[in-house]
Enzyme design. Structure first.
Site, PDB file in Angstrom:
ATOM      1  N   HIS A 134     -25.739 -60.980  89.222  1.00 51.52           N
ATOM      2  CA  HIS A 134     -26.678 -59.760  89.606  1.00 51.52           C
ATOM      3  C   HIS A 134     -28.159 -59.233  89.650  1.00 51.52           C
ATOM      4  CE1 HIS A 134     -27.207 -55.579  88.830  1.00 51.52           C
ATOM      5  NE2 HIS A 134     -26.440 -55.031  89.132  1.00 51.52           N
ATOM      6  N   GLU A 138     -26.573 -55.878  97.349  1.00 50.00           N
ATOM      7  CA  GLU A 138     -27.022 -55.368  96.668  1.00 50.00           C
ATOM      8  C   GLU A 138     -28.763 -55.602  96.634  1.00 50.00           C
ATOM      9  OE1 GLU A 138     -24.366 -53.546  93.226  1.00 50.00           O
ATOM     10  OE2 GLU A 138     -24.743 -55.618  92.785  1.00 50.00           O
TER      11      GLU A 138
HETATM   12  P1  13P Z   1     -27.308 -48.294  91.175  1.00 52.91           P
HETATM   13  O1  13P Z   1     -25.434 -48.132  91.054  1.00 52.91           O
HETATM   14  O2  13P Z   1     -26.857 -47.561  88.914  1.00 52.91           O
HETATM   15  O3  13P Z   1     -28.024 -47.939  90.827  1.00 52.91           O
HETATM   16  O4  13P Z   1     -26.326 -49.615  89.948  1.00 52.91           O
HETATM   17  C1  13P Z   1     -25.535 -50.572  91.220  1.00 52.91           C
HETATM   18  C2  13P Z   1     -25.328 -51.698  90.562  1.00 52.91           C
HETATM   19  O5  13P Z   1     -26.541 -52.619  89.653  1.00 52.91           O
HETATM   20  C3  13P Z   1     -23.898 -52.087  90.888  1.00 52.91           C
HETATM   21  O6  13P Z   1     -24.287 -53.535  90.218  1.00 52.91           O
END
Ligand code: 13P
Length: 260
Positions: A96, A168
């Site tokens: 992540h 992401e």
């Molecule tokens: P947010 O939806 O708070 O931006 O976070 C996304 C995330 O890091 C999911 O792994």
């Protein structure tokens, strides 16, 4: 038909009492059993067993937010894949953005963690995403494909069926994040999928590619309508169970319309 994935990472939030209430709300809902949908939750280590036990036979997958690459040994403060599996996790979220950037995890370390997750029988959820600078430089695809290849570097083609990938973008995540447009996400997803298809060859299955970064009830329908997006990985908007259920229900409705 492959399910649409909707999950949430709680990050560093929720006590065991919160976690038990969250699991109870999911269990009381019919949505986790809806055809075409697969829900997952990534609680902190301290709440893994509470969530897994609280869910019982409710088919929501439970994921750890991280694991160490070693199976056991002198690694103070670390937690192994077998330990999270023992707490009821069947998945591990790896790489992540907050771990890459706050903790300094490298692609090489993340690749070792993916390997450890698979060795322990877990589904590996590999997160990749470019920084704002990389996007501005036109290097979003190059950066994410590099992370993907290193993260899956030690994975055999026939193990790809036990992997998931989440795109992401770093600039889209968290407070102040700007959600990625469905079209921009789609172009990165297509590149990730092409890189995995090459790796999968004739024997492998190309893993689903989820999108994460400021997903909420307002934007989830447009994201779910994009065929390149196989699921949504939600942070803040799903830190309460009602939020996860609302996003999942909206996304599922859009997917059903699309495939009807
Ligand atoms: P947010 O939806 O708070 O931006 O976070 C996304 C995330 O890091 C999911 O792994």
């Amino acid at each position: 038909m492959a399910p649409f994935w909707v999950g949430t990472g709680w990050k560093m939030n929720h006590t065991r009492a919160d976690a038990a209430a969250y699991a109870a709300t999911l269990r009381a809902s019919p949505l986790p059993r809806a055809p075409g949908l697969q829900l997952f939750v990534c609680p902190p280590f301290t709440a893994l067993a509470t969530v897994a036990d609280g869910l019982g036979d409710c088919p929501v997958k439970v994921a750890a937010q991280n694991i160490h690459w070693a199976a056991a040994g002198a690694h103070t403060g670390e937690i192994s894949a077998a330990m999270v599996a023992d707490c009821g996790a069947t998945m591990a979220e790896l790489g992540h953005s907050e771990r890459r950037h706050d903790i300094g995890e490298t692609d090489e370390e993340i690749g070792r963690k993916v390997r450890a997750a698979l060795d322990a029988g877990l589904i590996a959820l590999l997160c990749v995403g470019e920084t704002r600078l990389e996007r501005r430089a036109g290097a979003a695809i190059e950066a994410t494909v590099r992370q993907l290849k290193l993260g899956l570097g030690d994975v055999a083609a026939d193990e790809l069926k036990r992997c998931l990938v989440a795109y992401e973008p770093v600039w889209a995540i968290g407070e102040g994040g700007v959600p990625c447009s469905p079209a921009d996400a789609a172009s990165v997803h297509a590149a990730l999928r092409a890189a995995m298809a090459e790796k999968a060859g004739a024997v492998g299955v190309v893993p689903p590619v989820l999108y994460g970064g400021s997903v909420n009830l307002e934007n989830c329908r447009a994201l779910a309508a994009e065929p390149e997006i196989d699921g949504l990985f939600v942070g803040r908007a799903a830190w309460q169970a009602e939020g996860l259920l609302a996003v999942a229900e909206a996304a599922l409705e859009v997917r059903r319309q699309r495939t009807a």
